[in-house]
Write a protein that holds these residues in place. Structure first.
Motif, PDB file in Angstrom:
ATOM      1  N   ALA A 261      -8.362 -13.173  29.958  1.00 55.26           N
ATOM      2  CA  ALA A 261      -8.885 -14.491  30.324  1.00 55.26           C
ATOM      3  C   ALA A 261      -9.799 -14.988  29.218  1.00 55.26           C
ATOM      4  O   ALA A 261     -10.475 -14.209  28.555  1.00 55.26           O
ATOM      5  N   VAL A 262      -9.800 -16.321  29.032  1.00 56.85           N
ATOM      6  CA  VAL A 262     -10.664 -16.939  28.028  1.00 56.85           C
ATOM      7  C   VAL A 262     -11.381 -18.107  28.684  1.00 56.85           C
ATOM      8  O   VAL A 262     -10.736 -18.999  29.250  1.00 56.85           O
ATOM      9  N   VAL A 263     -12.706 -18.097  28.651  1.00 55.07           N
ATOM     10  CA  VAL A 263     -13.511 -19.213  29.137  1.00 55.07           C
ATOM     11  C   VAL A 263     -13.950 -20.034  27.931  1.00 55.07           C
ATOM     12  O   VAL A 263     -14.546 -19.503  26.992  1.00 55.07           O
ATOM     13  N   LEU A 264     -13.645 -21.336  27.971  1.00 58.48           N
ATOM     14  CA  LEU A 264     -13.938 -22.222  26.843  1.00 58.48           C
ATOM     15  C   LEU A 264     -14.844 -23.357  27.333  1.00 58.48           C
ATOM     16  O   LEU A 264     -14.361 -24.402  27.790  1.00 58.48           O
ATOM     17  N   PRO A 265     -16.165 -23.191  27.268  1.00 58.24           N
ATOM     18  CA  PRO A 265     -17.067 -24.261  27.697  1.00 58.24           C
ATOM     19  C   PRO A 265     -16.974 -25.475  26.770  1.00 58.24           C
ATOM     20  O   PRO A 265     -16.682 -25.361  25.581  1.00 58.24           O
ATOM     21  N   ASN A 266     -17.234 -26.655  27.353  1.00 55.81           N
ATOM     22  CA  ASN A 266     -17.253 -27.913  26.602  1.00 55.81           C
ATOM     23  C   ASN A 266     -15.997 -28.062  25.742  1.00 55.81           C
ATOM     24  O   ASN A 266     -16.058 -28.373  24.558  1.00 55.81           O
ATOM     25  N   THR A 267     -14.856 -27.810  26.348  1.00 60.65           N
ATOM     26  CA  THR A 267     -13.581 -27.862  25.634  1.00 60.65           C
ATOM     27  C   THR A 267     -12.605 -28.760  26.390  1.00 60.65           C
ATOM     28  O   THR A 267     -12.350 -28.547  27.575  1.00 60.65           O
ATOM     29  N   ASN A 268     -12.050 -29.762  25.703  1.00 58.12           N
ATOM     30  CA  ASN A 268     -11.089 -30.650  26.336  1.00 58.12           C
ATOM     31  C   ASN A 268      -9.681 -30.112  26.190  1.00 58.12           C
ATOM     32  O   ASN A 268      -9.452 -28.997  25.720  1.00 58.12           O
TER      33      ASN A 268
END
Length: 367
Positions: A261-268
Motif C-alpha cells: 500500500a502507498v499513502v500519498l498525501p496532498n496528491t491529485n
C-alpha cells in the motif's frame, strides 16, 4: 556445564522446540553469535533445564506435545526462581489473538515462523540488553538504599541506565512498526498513518491518494522459483515502490502477502498516476524473469488507486475498499496496469490508464 563457561559467553539461551530441524538451525545461528545454547525437545525437559541452571533467555515453541508453550510459560512465571527469565515465543501461529495470548501469558516478544535470521538475532539481543539493564537498575537501587553518601552518583548511574533502556524500547517500537522482510511499514502503522493523514486532509481540504499494488501471479512465481527467491523479489519490489513514492510524507507499507500500500498525501489524480507509472517503469527496468506469468515474460504489478478530498460522507475504510475495488478492476482488465477512482464530494469516476483519463481531477491541486 560450569558457571565459568556460561559467563564467558554473551548469554545462556534455552531453545525449546519439538522439531529437530528448528533446534539445529536456531542453535547454530545463536552459537555463531557467541551465545551458550541449550536445547529441549519438549516442555517437561524445558522446566527441568530451568531448575538445573536458569537461562538468561528462552526461545519457546507453542505447538508441542504434552505441555504446550503457553503452559510452560505460565509455569515458569508462577515460579519465583524462574519468573524473571524473558521468554520469546517462536511459532507458526501468526494470528493476532495468538500473539496477544503469548504476551498476556508473560512472553516478552513473539516471532513467527518461518523466521528471518536477522530478526531472531536482533530480538534476542534486545531482550538480553533489557534484562541486563534491568539488573543494573536493581543493583543501583540496592546501593542507593545502603549508601546515602553516594546518592548523587547512584542517581546519575540510574539515569544513564534508564536512558539506555528507553533507547532499546524505542528500537523495539520501531521494529514493531516495520515489516521484518521488506523493511517498509507494516499494516499496523499503515492504519494509524492513514487515519492521521485522512484527518489532516479533511481539515485542510486537500486531496489524498491511496494505492494498492499487487504482484501479478506471485503464487506461480513462488512455485517456480522457490520462496527464498520470492522473499528476495518482495524486497526488490518494495524498494522500487519506495523509490517512486519518495516524498517525506509518502508512506509505503506491506499490506499483506505480495500486496503493498502507498499513502500519498496532498496528491491529485495526475500525481498518483505519475507514481504508478514510475513504479511500473522501474519494475520493468529490473527485468525480473517470470516464466509462468501470462501477461509478460517479466514480473509485473497491478495497481488500484483512489483519489479524494476527505469529507464526512467518506471514511478511511471506504477509501481502502474503493482502492481494493480499483485493484480488482485492474486485474480484470488483464493485469500489468492501473485503475483509479476519483471522488468529487458524492460523485465518483473510474479512470483507466489512458491518456483521456489524465484530464480529470486537475483542479485538486498539484503533486
Amino acid at each position: 556445564m560450569s558457571q565459568e563457561s556460561v559467563s564467558a559467553t554473551k548469554g545462556n539461551i534455552l531453545i525449546v522446540d519439538d522439531q529437530l530441524d528448528n533446534l539445529r538451525v536456531l542453535s547454530t545461528i545463536l552459537m555463531e553469535e557467541g551465545y551458550q545454547v541449550r536445547k529441549a525437545l519438549n516442555g517437561q525437559m524445558a522446566l527441568i533445564a530451568c531448575q538445573t541452571l536458569a537461562p538468561d533467555l528462552i526461545l519457546l515453541d507453542i505447538n508441542m506435545p504434552d505441555i504446550n508453550g503457553y503452559e510452560v510459560c505460565q509455569r515458569l512465571k508462577a515460579n519465583s526462581q524462574t519468573c524473571s527469565i524473558p521468554i520469546i515465543f517462536i511459532s507458526v501461529l501468526d494470528d493476532v489473538t495468538d500473539k496477544v495470548k503469548g504476551i498476556k501469558m508473560g512472553g516478552a516478544d513473539y516471532i513467527t515462523k518461518p523466521f528471518q535470521i536477522e530478526e531472531v538475532v536482533v530480538r534476542v539481543q534486545n531482550q538480553l540488553t533489557i534484562q541486563r539493564l534491568q539488573l543494573q537498575l536493581q543493583e543501583i537501587n540496592q546501593k542507593l538504599l545502603k549508601q546515602n553518601s553516594l546518592l548523587q552518583l547512584e542517581i546519575e548511574k540510574r539515569t544513564q541506565a534508564e536512558i539506555a533502556l528507553q533507547e532499546v524500547n524505542e528500537k523495539l517500537q520501531e521494529l514493531a512498526l516495520l515489516d521484518s522482510l521488506t523493511e517498509v511499514a507494516n499494516r499496523r502503522y499503515l492504519d494509524d498513518y492513514l487515519q492521521r493523514e485522512w484527518q489532516r486532509s479533511a481539515r485542510e481540504q486537500i486531496p489524498l491518494a491511496l494505492m494498492l499494488c499487487d504482484i501479478d501471479y506471485f503464487k506461480a512465481y513462488n512455485d517456480t522459483y522457490g520462496h527464498i527467491a520470492g522473499d528476495a523479489t518482495l524486497k526488490r519490489v518494495a524498494k522500487v515502490i519506495k523509490n517512486a513514492a519518495r516524498r517525506p510524507a509518502d508512506l509505503v507499507a506491506r499490506y499483506g502477502g505480495e500486496e503493498f500500500a502507498v499513502v500519498l498525501p496532498n496528491t491529485n489524480f495526475l500525481g498518483s498516476v505519475q507514481v504508478a507509472e514510475n513504479i511500473q517503469l522501474q519494475l520493468q527496468e529490473l527485468k525480473i524473469a517470470h516464466t509462468m506469468s501470462v501477461v509478460s515474460e517479466y514480473l509485473t504489478l497491478s495497481i488500484g488507486m483512489t483519489v479524494c478530498v476527505p469529507n464526512h460522507q467518506y471514511s478511511p475504510s471506504n477509501l481502502i475498499a474503493t482502492t481494493d475495488k480499483a485493484l480488482y478492476q485492474a486485474k480484470q482488465q488483464g493485469r500489468d496496469n492501473y485503475y483509479t477512482y476519483i471522488f468529487f464530494s458524492c460523485s465518483c469516476f473510474l479512470a483507466e490508464n489512458s491518456d483521456e483519463s489524465k484530464i480529470l481531477c486537475t483542479e485538486l491541486g498539484n503533486r
